[in-house]
Motif scaffolding. Structure first.
Motif, short mmCIF file in Angstrom:
data_model
loop_
_atom_site.label_atom_id
_atom_site.label_comp_id
_atom_site.label_asym_id
_atom_site.label_seq_id
_atom_site.Cartn_x
_atom_site.Cartn_y
_atom_site.Cartn_z
N ARG A 178 0.83 -1.21 0.00
CA ARG A 178 0.00 0.00 0.00
C ARG A 178 0.87 1.27 0.00
NH1 ARG A 178 -5.34 1.86 1.77
NH2 ARG A 178 -5.13 3.87 2.80
N ASN A 179 2.04 1.17 0.63
CA ASN A 179 2.94 2.32 0.69
C ASN A 179 3.56 2.67 -0.65
OD1 ASN A 179 2.93 3.28 3.29
ND2 ASN A 179 4.36 1.74 4.04
N HIS A 180 3.67 1.68 -1.54
CA HIS A 180 4.43 1.90 -2.77
C HIS A 180 3.66 1.41 -4.00
CE1 HIS A 180 7.86 3.08 -0.35
NE2 HIS A 180 7.62 2.03 0.41
N PRO A 181 2.48 1.98 -4.23
CA PRO A 181 1.65 1.48 -5.34
C PRO A 181 2.31 1.64 -6.71
CG PRO A 181 0.77 3.55 -4.48
CD PRO A 181 1.85 3.11 -3.54
N ALA A 182 3.08 2.71 -6.90
CA ALA A 182 3.72 2.92 -8.20
C ALA A 182 4.73 1.80 -8.49
CB ALA A 182 4.43 4.28 -8.23
N ASP A 183 5.40 1.35 -7.44
CA ASP A 183 6.41 0.31 -7.65
C ASP A 183 5.77 -1.08 -7.77
OD1 ASP A 183 8.44 2.19 -7.66
OD2 ASP A 183 8.43 2.26 -5.48
N VAL A 184 4.62 -1.25 -7.14
CA VAL A 184 3.84 -2.49 -7.38
C VAL A 184 3.35 -2.46 -8.83
CG1 VAL A 184 1.78 -3.80 -6.75
CG2 VAL A 184 3.16 -2.73 -4.96
N ALA A 185 2.90 -1.30 -9.28
CA ALA A 185 2.41 -1.17 -10.66
C ALA A 185 3.53 -1.50 -11.65
CB ALA A 185 1.88 0.24 -10.90
N ALA A 186 4.73 -1.06 -11.35
CA ALA A 186 5.86 -1.29 -12.26
C ALA A 186 6.44 -2.69 -12.13
CB ALA A 186 6.94 -0.24 -12.00
N SER A 187 5.88 -3.49 -11.24
CA SER A 187 6.36 -4.86 -11.04
C SER A 187 5.39 -5.88 -11.63
CB SER A 187 6.56 -5.13 -9.54
OG SER A 187 7.52 -4.24 -9.00
N ASP A 188 4.61 -5.43 -12.60
CA ASP A 188 3.61 -6.29 -13.26
C ASP A 188 4.27 -7.57 -13.79
OD1 ASP A 188 1.61 -7.40 -14.79
OD2 ASP A 188 1.25 -5.62 -16.01
N VAL A 189 3.73 -8.71 -13.41
CA VAL A 189 4.27 -9.98 -13.91
C VAL A 189 3.41 -10.55 -15.04
CG1 VAL A 189 5.39 -10.59 -11.73
CG2 VAL A 189 3.03 -11.33 -12.15
N PRO B 117 -2.87 -0.57 -8.47
CA PRO B 117 -2.28 -0.87 -9.78
C PRO B 117 -3.25 -1.66 -10.65
CG PRO B 117 -0.69 -1.28 -8.02
CD PRO B 117 -2.02 -1.04 -7.36
N ALA B 118 -3.38 -1.26 -11.92
CA ALA B 118 -4.40 -1.82 -12.80
C ALA B 118 -4.21 -3.32 -13.02
CB ALA B 118 -4.39 -1.08 -14.14
N TRP B 119 -2.96 -3.78 -13.06
CA TRP B 119 -2.74 -5.20 -13.39
C TRP B 119 -3.22 -6.15 -12.30
CZ3 TRP B 119 0.66 -8.70 -10.92
CH2 TRP B 119 1.55 -8.15 -9.99
N LEU B 120 -3.47 -5.62 -11.11
CA LEU B 120 -3.94 -6.47 -10.01
C LEU B 120 -5.42 -6.82 -10.13
CD1 LEU B 120 -2.13 -4.74 -7.00
CD2 LEU B 120 -1.38 -6.72 -8.32
N GLY B 121 -6.13 -6.19 -11.08
CA GLY B 121 -7.55 -6.49 -11.25
C GLY B 121 -8.38 -5.81 -10.18
N HIS B 122 -9.68 -6.00 -10.28
CA HIS B 122 -10.59 -5.33 -9.33
C HIS B 122 -11.52 -6.32 -8.67
CE1 HIS B 122 -9.27 -1.37 -10.52
NE2 HIS B 122 -9.33 -1.77 -11.76
#
Lengths: 221, 191
Positions: free
Chosen positions: A66-77, A216-221
């Motif tokens: 939660r602290n680093h959403p941009a970096d989770v977003a950039a870690s899309d697998v 992050p969008a890649w995590l789905g909703h």
């Protein structure tokens, strides 16, 4: 409106059911990680010294995501394809680490004498009576975390060593945050390294609740 | 009768309960009825309180299927252990340190300053020009903060991902903001 400290004093304090608390810790270029490092006046429960811990490792990792959403977003697998209930099981155990730094995981053993469990119905009722908006537990940084910082500012007067509170990052029925305050430092019994280097799994990143507009969008909703 | 949990109090309530529990032989029938009525109300309140015990006023918000599925999987495996790679050591040569620790190509370093790739690569031997040093030192410091967790390739990705990327923001003068983002990894606050 200021919180009514007389009402807050009625919140029961005592020893904790849990004695083990988890914390993810920054990996330095050289030397050992410091599990007791704190940045003063940061986060949802700011005081001169707040050590953020969680009652489970999962919550500790969720707070990190939660602290680093941009970096989770950039870690899309998934290469931009994204996740769904059909594909999540296949990806669940992969690490989220491309742009999110790995961390050490530590287990801290405390024996608190004055832990305020703010998750009990009676404590919530008293919080309400004191003027505390319970929605504050999940309020985003953009909303100033609601009434949480004000309550944190009263913990010293209340004699609270630590609090058990809902996690905005892990909005599931199990697992809580446990910020430890200056008075709780002396209750630290031991520190143990669980993992010297690790990353949250995709499952943890998906299960995490992010601030409004930051998921992050890649995590789905 | 115990309505209050340990270490809690509501001013006057204990006295009220005690008062109405004490049998008063001189009470009239009506007064006795009143006494039992009060005790009954207090008992009912206790029953209701016990029935709702465990029901929290604030409930977790996430209820969607994907998050619930992910939460179950995350409980089983919240993290993946990794082998910590030996991070690079600083050489003292500023240009080389930025290149090695941040994993950036000379072309990417050149892009921050609007100079040619050849000029940036030349800083290894000639030294970083004085007016470029502060930003280069900031880049090295950011790399030092992150490289043990990301490795040089990961630091490069951290700097170049996004639109605008952090590298582009550095070029545009947002040095302190990017440094603050890197420093935020030192702690792990609840937010």
């Amino acid at each position: 409106m200021a919180l009514d400290i007389a009402v807050l004093r009625q919140i029961p304090v005592g020893t904790a059911d849990e004695r083990l608390f988890y914390r993810t810790v920054h990996l330095p270029l050289s030397g050992e990680p410091n599990p007791l490092y704190v940045s003063p006046t940061t986060g949802r429960w700011p005081t001169g010294w707040t050590l953020y811990t969680a009652t489970t490792a999962t919550v500790a990792w969720a707070e990190y995501c939660r602290n680093h959403p941009a970096d989770v977003a950039a870690s899309d697998v998934t290469g931009g394809v994204g996740l769904s209930t059909a594909t999540l099981p296949a990806f669940a155990a992969l690490e989220v680490s491309k742009s999110l730094p790995r961390r050490a995981l530590y287990e801290l053993r405390f024996e608190f004498e004055a832990l305020a469990d703010l998750t009990s119905p009676w404590a919530e009722e008293l919080l309400l009576r004191s003027g505390f908006d319970l929605g504050s537990f999940y309020a985003d940084a953009a909303m100033g975390y609601g009434d949480c910082p004000e309550l944190a500012g009263l913990t010293q007067q209340l004699g609270w060593e630590a609090i058990r509170v809902p996690s905005a990052a892990w909005q599931h029925p199990d697992g809580f945050c446990a910020p430890v305050f200056e008075a709780g430092r002396q209750r630290l019994i031991s520190i143990a390294s669980v993992l010297p280097s690790a990353s949250p799994t995709v499952a943890t990143a998906v299960a995490t609740a992010y601030a409004a507009g930051e998921r992050p969008a890649w995590l789905g909703h | 009768m115990t309505v209050l949990t340990e270490k809690t109090s509501r001013a006057g309530l204990e006295f009220q309960l005690w008062r109405h529990e004490v049998a008063d032989l001189d009470q009239t029938g009506w007064e006795l009825g009143h006494t039992y009525q009060v005790i009954a109300i207090a008992s009912a309140a206790q029953v209701i309180r016990e029935k709702v015990r465990g029901l929290r006023l604030i409930e977790p918000l996430i209820t969607d299927e994907l998050s619930a599925q992910a939460a179950a999987l995350a409980r089983e495996q919240p993290q993946v252990a990794s082998v910590a790679l030996p991070p690079p050591r600083l050489s003292g040569n500023l240009a080389e340190d930025v290149h090695d620790v941040c994993g950036l190509t000379w072309d990417q370093i050149a892009g921050v300053f609007g100079v040619s790739e050849r000029a940036a690569a030349g800083w290894r031997a000639q030294g970083v020009p004085r007016h470029r040093q502060e930003v280069m030192e900031a880049l090295r410091a950011i790399g030092v903060l992150l490289v043990a967790g990301l490795g040089p390739e990961g630091v490069a990705r951290w700097l170049t991902a996004g639109d605008p990327s952090r590298l582009e923001r550095l070029r545009d003068g947002e040095v302190e903001a990017i440094a603050a983002e890197a420093r935020s990894y030192l702690d792990a606050p609840a937010t």
